[in-house]
Structures are given as structure tokens and as C-alpha cells.
Motif scaffolding. Sequence first.
Motif, PDB file in Angstrom:
ATOM      1  N   LEU A 182       0.822  -1.213   0.000  1.00 23.42           N
ATOM      2  CA  LEU A 182       0.000   0.000   0.000  1.00 23.42           C
ATOM      3  C   LEU A 182       0.856   1.263   0.000  1.00 23.42           C
ATOM      4  CD1 LEU A 182      -2.936  -0.847   2.440  1.00 23.42           C
ATOM      5  CD2 LEU A 182      -2.787  -1.156  -0.032  1.00 23.42           C
ATOM      6  N   ILE A 183       1.978   1.231   0.694  1.00 23.89           N
ATOM      7  CA  ILE A 183       2.862   2.408   0.724  1.00 23.89           C
ATOM      8  C   ILE A 183       3.442   2.668  -0.662  1.00 23.89           C
ATOM      9  CG2 ILE A 183       5.028   3.316   1.640  1.00 23.89           C
ATOM     10  CD1 ILE A 183       4.402   1.777   4.238  1.00 23.89           C
ATOM     11  N   GLU A 184       3.849   1.595  -1.337  1.00 24.23           N
ATOM     12  CA  GLU A 184       4.491   1.751  -2.647  1.00 24.23           C
ATOM     13  C   GLU A 184       3.487   2.047  -3.760  1.00 24.23           C
ATOM     14  OE1 GLU A 184       6.609  -1.886  -3.112  1.00 24.23           O
ATOM     15  OE2 GLU A 184       7.988  -1.473  -1.438  1.00 24.23           O
ATOM     16  N   GLN A 185       2.340   1.342  -3.742  1.00 25.64           N
ATOM     17  CA  GLN A 185       1.389   1.473  -4.845  1.00 25.64           C
ATOM     18  C   GLN A 185       0.379   2.599  -4.647  1.00 25.64           C
ATOM     19  OE1 GLN A 185      -0.559  -2.137  -6.026  1.00 25.64           O
ATOM     20  NE2 GLN A 185       1.340  -3.189  -6.541  1.00 25.64           N
ATOM     21  N   ASP A 186      -0.029   2.830  -3.405  1.00 26.45           N
ATOM     22  CA  ASP A 186      -1.114   3.779  -3.155  1.00 26.45           C
ATOM     23  C   ASP A 186      -0.676   5.032  -2.405  1.00 26.45           C
ATOM     24  OD1 ASP A 186      -3.764   2.249  -3.965  1.00 26.45           O
ATOM     25  OD2 ASP A 186      -2.492   0.803  -2.947  1.00 26.45           O
ATOM     26  N   ARG A 187       0.594   5.077  -2.028  1.00 25.76           N
ATOM     27  CA  ARG A 187       1.144   6.259  -1.348  1.00 25.76           C
ATOM     28  C   ARG A 187       0.351   6.621  -0.091  1.00 25.76           C
ATOM     29  NH1 ARG A 187       5.974   5.886  -3.643  1.00 25.76           N
ATOM     30  NH2 ARG A 187       5.892   6.013  -5.908  1.00 25.76           N
ATOM     31  N   VAL A 188      -0.088   5.623   0.650  1.00 21.28           N
ATOM     32  CA  VAL A 188      -0.800   5.922   1.893  1.00 21.28           C
ATOM     33  C   VAL A 188       0.182   6.532   2.893  1.00 21.28           C
ATOM     34  CG1 VAL A 188      -2.442   4.059   1.497  1.00 21.28           C
ATOM     35  CG2 VAL A 188      -0.412   3.640   2.894  1.00 21.28           C
ATOM     36  N   ASP A 189      -0.327   7.396   3.773  1.00 17.65           N
ATOM     37  CA  ASP A 189       0.539   7.998   4.779  1.00 17.65           C
ATOM     38  C   ASP A 189       0.107   7.642   6.202  1.00 17.65           C
ATOM     39  OD1 ASP A 189      -1.742   9.538   5.006  1.00 17.65           O
ATOM     40  OD2 ASP A 189      -0.818  11.390   4.284  1.00 17.65           O
ATOM     41  N   LEU A 190      -0.804   6.681   6.313  1.00 14.18           N
ATOM     42  CA  LEU A 190      -1.233   6.156   7.613  1.00 14.18           C
ATOM     43  C   LEU A 190      -1.778   4.757   7.387  1.00 14.18           C
ATOM     44  CD1 LEU A 190      -1.950   6.637  10.676  1.00 14.18           C
ATOM     45  CD2 LEU A 190      -4.211   7.311   9.876  1.00 14.18           C
ATOM     46  N   LEU A 191      -1.361   3.816   8.233  1.00 10.25           N
ATOM     47  CA  LEU A 191      -1.833   2.441   8.097  1.00 10.25           C
ATOM     48  C   LEU A 191      -2.643   2.041   9.326  1.00 10.25           C
ATOM     49  CD1 LEU A 191       1.355   0.788   6.625  1.00 10.25           C
ATOM     50  CD2 LEU A 191      -0.891   0.777   5.537  1.00 10.25           C
ATOM     51  N   ILE A 192      -3.786   1.409   9.077  1.00  6.25           N
ATOM     52  CA  ILE A 192      -4.613   0.863  10.143  1.00  6.25           C
ATOM     53  C   ILE A 192      -4.614  -0.648   9.981  1.00  6.25           C
ATOM     54  CG2 ILE A 192      -6.903   0.814  11.191  1.00  6.25           C
ATOM     55  CD1 ILE A 192      -7.395   3.580   9.924  1.00  6.25           C
ATOM     56  N   ALA A 193      -4.146  -1.346  11.015  1.00  7.84           N
ATOM     57  CA  ALA A 193      -4.091  -2.807  10.980  1.00  7.84           C
ATOM     58  C   ALA A 193      -5.328  -3.358  11.672  1.00  7.84           C
ATOM     59  CB  ALA A 193      -2.827  -3.306  11.664  1.00  7.84           C
ATOM     60  N   ASP A 194      -6.203  -3.972  10.895  1.00  9.24           N
ATOM     61  CA  ASP A 194      -7.428  -4.558  11.439  1.00  9.24           C
ATOM     62  C   ASP A 194      -7.101  -5.944  11.977  1.00  9.24           C
ATOM     63  OD1 ASP A 194     -10.258  -4.686  11.914  1.00  9.24           O
ATOM     64  OD2 ASP A 194     -10.405  -6.039  10.194  1.00  9.24           O
ATOM     65  N   ASP A 195      -7.314  -6.144  13.279  1.00 11.85           N
ATOM     66  CA  ASP A 195      -7.024  -7.403  13.958  1.00 11.85           C
ATOM     67  C   ASP A 195      -5.525  -7.720  13.887  1.00 11.85           C
ATOM     68  OD1 ASP A 195      -7.459  -9.642  15.466  1.00 11.85           O
ATOM     69  OD2 ASP A 195      -8.229 -10.869  13.824  1.00 11.85           O
ATOM     70  N   GLY A 196      -4.698  -6.794  14.370  1.00 15.05           N
ATOM     71  CA  GLY A 196      -3.258  -7.007  14.306  1.00 15.05           C
ATOM     72  C   GLY A 196      -2.547  -6.902  15.637  1.00 15.05           C
ATOM     73  N   LEU A 197      -3.262  -7.038  16.745  1.00 14.71           N
ATOM     74  CA  LEU A 197      -2.651  -6.820  18.049  1.00 14.71           C
ATOM     75  C   LEU A 197      -1.536  -7.825  18.330  1.00 14.71           C
ATOM     76  CD1 LEU A 197      -3.205  -4.637  20.169  1.00 14.71           C
ATOM     77  CD2 LEU A 197      -4.522  -6.313  21.453  1.00 14.71           C
ATOM     78  N   GLN A 198      -1.706  -9.080  17.862  1.00 16.75           N
ATOM     79  CA  GLN A 198      -0.696 -10.102  18.135  1.00 16.75           C
ATOM     80  C   GLN A 198       0.318 -10.269  17.005  1.00 16.75           C
ATOM     81  OE1 GLN A 198      -4.172 -10.935  18.820  1.00 16.75           O
ATOM     82  NE2 GLN A 198      -3.745 -10.243  20.901  1.00 16.75           N
ATOM     83  N   HIS A 199       0.248  -9.428  15.977  1.00 17.47           N
ATOM     84  CA  HIS A 199       1.206  -9.533  14.866  1.00 17.47           C
ATOM     85  C   HIS A 199       2.409  -8.645  15.194  1.00 17.47           C
ATOM     86  CE1 HIS A 199       2.206 -10.783  10.780  1.00 17.47           C
ATOM     87  NE2 HIS A 199       2.703  -9.585  10.608  1.00 17.47           N
ATOM     88  N   TYR A 200       3.281  -9.144  16.063  1.00 20.52           N
ATOM     89  CA  TYR A 200       4.331  -8.303  16.637  1.00 20.52           C
ATOM     90  C   TYR A 200       5.471  -7.997  15.680  1.00 20.52           C
ATOM     91  CZ  TYR A 200       2.081  -8.687  21.147  1.00 20.52           C
ATOM     92  OH  TYR A 200       1.176  -8.596  22.174  1.00 20.52           O
ATOM     93  N   ARG A 201       5.503  -8.640  14.544  1.00 26.61           N
ATOM     94  CA  ARG A 201       6.552  -8.308  13.574  1.00 26.61           C
ATOM     95  C   ARG A 201       6.347  -6.899  13.013  1.00 26.61           C
ATOM     96  NH1 ARG A 201       7.445  -9.361   7.979  1.00 26.61           N
ATOM     97  NH2 ARG A 201       9.676  -9.271   7.519  1.00 26.61           N
ATOM     98  N   LEU A 202       5.135  -6.388  13.125  1.00 25.65           N
ATOM     99  CA  LEU A 202       4.817  -5.049  12.648  1.00 25.65           C
ATOM    100  C   LEU A 202       4.889  -4.067  13.818  1.00 25.65           C
ATOM    101  CD1 LEU A 202       3.749  -3.181  10.359  1.00 25.65           C
ATOM    102  CD2 LEU A 202       1.450  -3.769  11.118  1.00 25.65           C
TER     103      LEU A 202
END
Length: 226
Positions: A134-154
Motif C-alpha cells: 500500500l505504501i508503494e502502490q497507493d502512497r498511503v501515509d497512515l496504516l490501520i491494521a485490522d485485527d493485528g494486536l498479536q502480529h508483533y513483527r509489525l
Amino acid sequence: MKRWLERRWYSSEPAPRLLQPLAALYGRVADRIAASKRAQAVRLPVPVVVVGNISVGGTGKTPVTLWLIEQARALGFRPGVISRGYGGRAAAYPLRVTASTDPAECGDEPALIARRSGVPVAVAPDRVAAARLLIEQDRVDLLIADDGLQHYRLARDLEFCVIDGARGLGNGARLPAGPLREPAARLASVDAVIVNGALCTALPTHGRPQLAMQLGIDRAQALDSG
């Protein structure tokens, strides 16, 4: 078995003794994996907001994500949403989700978010890969991770934990003796606890801000005619 477990988890009875050793084993393994992932966490060039929960099952995370999208846009951000895409099986990942993407490929909730909000959405088991897309293709400047509390690599900048106000944290035990993926003490490190339904004074929020949310029907739509 699933129905019996859920009844026990959210009843006034203590956690089943026979399952407590399994819960202890699950906790040790999960905590060790989480610590390893934290040590390897990837910091992205845009802010990351995580919406999640510490219990299994639905708590209202997706409505919170949709609300955050609206608030981010109002503040001038170009938000994007990343998700694991549970329930979907794509031929390749990361998958860019649009309003026309089949939920069988991306999962129900990412499809809903894409159709409802119109913001860029990507799914992948590796949320970092989805975020980079999304950063590369859509140039987003804010990311919202839906259901990502346990995805600690991020690595993340804000964490919101959503809890079902009616059921709370159940018996407070970890899987499979209780409904918790992480212990209640995890709430001490989030930025806010969002309670779906009435505020529960019995929740062990460890001093974190407790915010109330209510879901309501906006309109009804006939499925047979549109």
C-alpha cells in the motif's frame, strides 16, 4: 465441544482444571513467539495504528476500523488498511483488495472495509508485506491494521484493544481453558481499551483509558431486491 467451551469461558465457573496445563503451555509458547517477533519488529515509514483484541471471537474491531478511517480522512490523512484476511484463500500474497474482490479470496471483513470505505486495502499473512504494497502502490501515509494486536513483527505507534462489554474477558484464562489469546495484563500496554457496549467497571484495564462504543442499525436493506 466449541459450544461447551464458550459456555464455560463466559460462565461464573472457574476455568476447567483439565485444560489449565494446556493453557499454561499455550501461554509459554505464545509469549516466547511474541518476544521473538518484537525483537525483529519492522518499523515502517508511516504511522501504524493497530485495532485488535486479546480474546477470540468478534468484539467489534471492524466497525472501529471504519470509524478510524473516517477520522483519519477528516484530519487530512490518506489511510490504508491491512489485514490477515482470515477466511480468504488468495492465489498469491500480498493481495490488493478492491470493491470487486471476491470475499472468498480476501476474507469477509477486508472486502467489507474496501466496499464501505473505498480506501486502499491489502491482505497477507505477513502484514509487513501488505503494508509495503500500500505504501508503494497507493502512497498511503497512515496504516490501520485490522485485527493485528498479536502480529508483533509489525511495529506500531498506537494500539486500541476492543472488548465485548457484555462478555468481558470471561474467566480470565488463556486458551483453551479460557477465551484469552494474551493475559489481561496485556491491556496495560495498549493506548486505550474500547468497550463495545456498556462500560464495565470490573474490567482490569490496568489504568488505561476506557472508551465506550455503541453499534446501531443505520438502515435495513432487503437482500433479495437490494
